[in-house]
Enzyme design. Structure first.
Site, PDB file in Angstrom:
ATOM      1  CD  GLU A  27       2.925-139.052 -46.151  1.00  0.00           C
ATOM      2  OE1 GLU A  27       2.136-138.151 -45.775  1.00  0.00           O
ATOM      3  OE2 GLU A  27       2.737-140.255 -45.954  1.00  0.00           O
TER       4      GLU A  27
ATOM      5  CB  CYS B 256      -0.078-135.633 -45.972  1.00  0.00           C
ATOM      6  SG  CYS B 256       0.824-135.230 -44.464  1.00  0.00           S
TER       7      CYS B 256
END
Length: 523
Positions: free
Chosen positions: A260, A294
């Protein structure tokens, strides 16, 4: 943007020498390093530092312990997660303190992280045994072939965890690996290692064998490649640049990896949106954990017919945010994680202003609150010449972009190398869902910034394009830590000429059988 009153408790009240020693014993390391609190910049704890030899030793220990753990039933492994779930709730205040001290985020944002982990733990504790269960499949020949799909653990997973969500993105990513029967060697970021070590201790208290969970610490360029070099599978969360290096290292050894990576997440506010709710949602989406998330929003595209009303409400709400570094509920936003992150935010804002952008609110450091506190900042007149336009800021900075044509707005949102998260605000849910399918991001939230998709732990979460490979959460977040194995048993007769058949006779019989299987909808 007023500061919140100072809390009465200090880091020394929480991170005592006894706690530091207890947690430090869990690290496989022969050197010495330290971490610091963003609240003051002061040293928080001294910890062991791992050498390449220490990393190899951690994998050796994990590899010895893994077969016995894999040999336990999935329901037994899942029961450990459910006990961990209960302990997390009972000991919540302890971990909230540590997360705050190590990241600088507010208590509310630390709570969001803890609650996310609790939900994920409950999901895998309940669902993993069924997801890992052997599955029967149609065989090559009905009645004669018995075929079963098994899920075998990969072995020892190497995990490299980030600093921004040190609980959920460390042990949270390890839990599905454990329940699948793997051991884990984790490298958390040194600056947030106490949180990961606290969680490891709690997992062992819940029944996880200690040797199955190894922890190493050290500089990323030194320890990270060693983790990749020894792992049977790699889990990484971090920057796209480092993610490429991790992927190359894993590919060279033909082991899998899930990544990720970065994002430049966009929010789309349509003309029919509830502007007050959209403005309030934008504050949460852009400034949670001081923008060091994020999936937080860094770009907001607003229809021209409502851009003035939205901007007025959004800027007013941003300006009213309470800033603070306290170990208590109250502030709306806390600190950046450290000097490097502060400088990165300053560079993006200064570059944008120098090239013609306008600061609508914020744009200043706040040393009166803490050494790394930066005001939540709203920019407009941002264009492609500015770093804040396309590069991930990873801080409390968001840019506003008016639009008149929805197709053009979707094209501008998709005109990014990233594809992690996005948000659509509209009064028409059907329209919102239709637009969501056109946005190239791994998750899309309608009338929410990020939490609805991320909190839906039964569904996969991850990135498209340069935002990563693979998924966390849901069945994919578990099964990625397994290898599919097919076991097929042939009975009574072989799959070839038998009982005196010629090859020509076998070909005719087989073709008739295949036609019959199609007609009967078998296989």
């Amino acid at each position: 943007m007023s500061p919140s009153p100072s809390g009465s408790r200090t880091a020394a009240d929480i991170v005592t020498p006894g706690l530091t020693e207890l947690l430090a014993r869990q690290v496989v390391g022969s050197g010495r390093t330290a971490n610091h609190t963003p609240f003051t910049g002061e040293r928080l704890a001294e910890l062991p530092e791992s050498t390449p030899e220490d990393v190899a030793e951690a994998f050796r220990r994990a590899r010895l312990a893994q077969p016995a753990w894999a040999g336990t039933a999935p329901r037994v492994r899942a029961a450990v997660l459910l006990r961990f779930h209960d302990l997390l709730q009972e000991r919540q205040d302890e971990i909230l303190d540590l997360v705050q001290l190590e990241t600088g985020k507010t208590r509310l944002h630390a709570l969001e992280e803890v609650l996310g982990l609790i939900s994920e733990t409950r999901f895998y504790g309940r669902k993993a045994p069924g997801l890992l269960k052997d599955k029967r499949h149609p065989g090559a020949v009905p009645l004669l072939t018995r075929t079963t799909e098994l899920r075998q653990p990969r072995g020892v997973v190497g995990q490299i965890a980030p600093w921004n969500y040190p609980l959920e993105l460390s042990v949270g990513d390890a839990l599905p690996a454990f329940v699948a029967g793997n051991a884990v060697v984790m490298k958390p970021d040194t600056e947030t290692a106490l949180t990961a070590l606290w969680a490891r201790r709690l997992l062992i208290e819940a029944g996880l064998p200690a040797e199955v969970f190894q922890v190493v610490l050290g500089e990323g360029p030194v320890v990270g490649p060693e983790v990749v070099r020894h792992a049977d599978y790699v889990s990484f969360t971090g920057s796209t640049r480092t993610g490429r290096e991790v992927a190359q290292g894993a590919a060279a050894r033909l082991v899998g990896a899930s990544l990720e990576l970065g994002g430049k997440n966009a929010m789309l506010v349509l003309a029919d949106a509830d502007i007050d709710k959209a403005a309030e949602g934008a504050v949460r989406a852009a400034f949670a954990s001081a923008g060091q998330l994020c999936i937080s929003i860094e770009r907001i595209y607003v229809h021209a017919s409502v851009v003035e009303a939205f901007t007025e409400r959004f800027v007013a709400r941003t300006r009213a945010m309470r800033l603070g570094n306290v170990l208590a509920y109250g502030p709306d936003m806390g600190s950046l994680a450290g000097e490097r992150q502060l400088h990165a935010v300053e560079r993006h804002v200064d570059d944008a202003v120098a090239k013609g952008a306008r600061i609508l609110t914020g744009g200043r450091t706040r040393p009166d609150i803490g050494p790394y506190v930066y005001e939540p900042t709203v920019l407009d007149r941002v264009d492609a010449s500015m770093a804040a336009h396309s590069d991930e800021t990873f801080g409390p900075v968001v840019s506003l972009y008016p639009f008149t044509d929805e197709d053009d707005a979707i094209a501008r949102i998709n005109d990014s190398s990233f594809g992690l998260n996005s948000s659509v605000w509209t009064g028409d849910s059907s329209r919102g869902r239709a637009l969501a399918t056109r946005i190239r991001t791994g998750t899309v939230n309608i009338n929410e910034g990020y939490a609805s998709a991320y909190g839906s732990v039964a569904a996969p979460m991850g990135g498209m394009k340069d935002s990563g490979l693979g998924r966390r959460h849901g069945s994919e977040g578990l099964l990625k830590y397994t290898e599919a194995q097919t076991v097929s048993q042939q009975r009574l007769m072989p799959l070839g000429p038998a009982f005196g058949m010629t090859q020509e006779q076998y070909a005719k019989v087989t073709n008739r059988l295949l036609r019959a299987m199609k007609a009967l909808r078998l296989g």
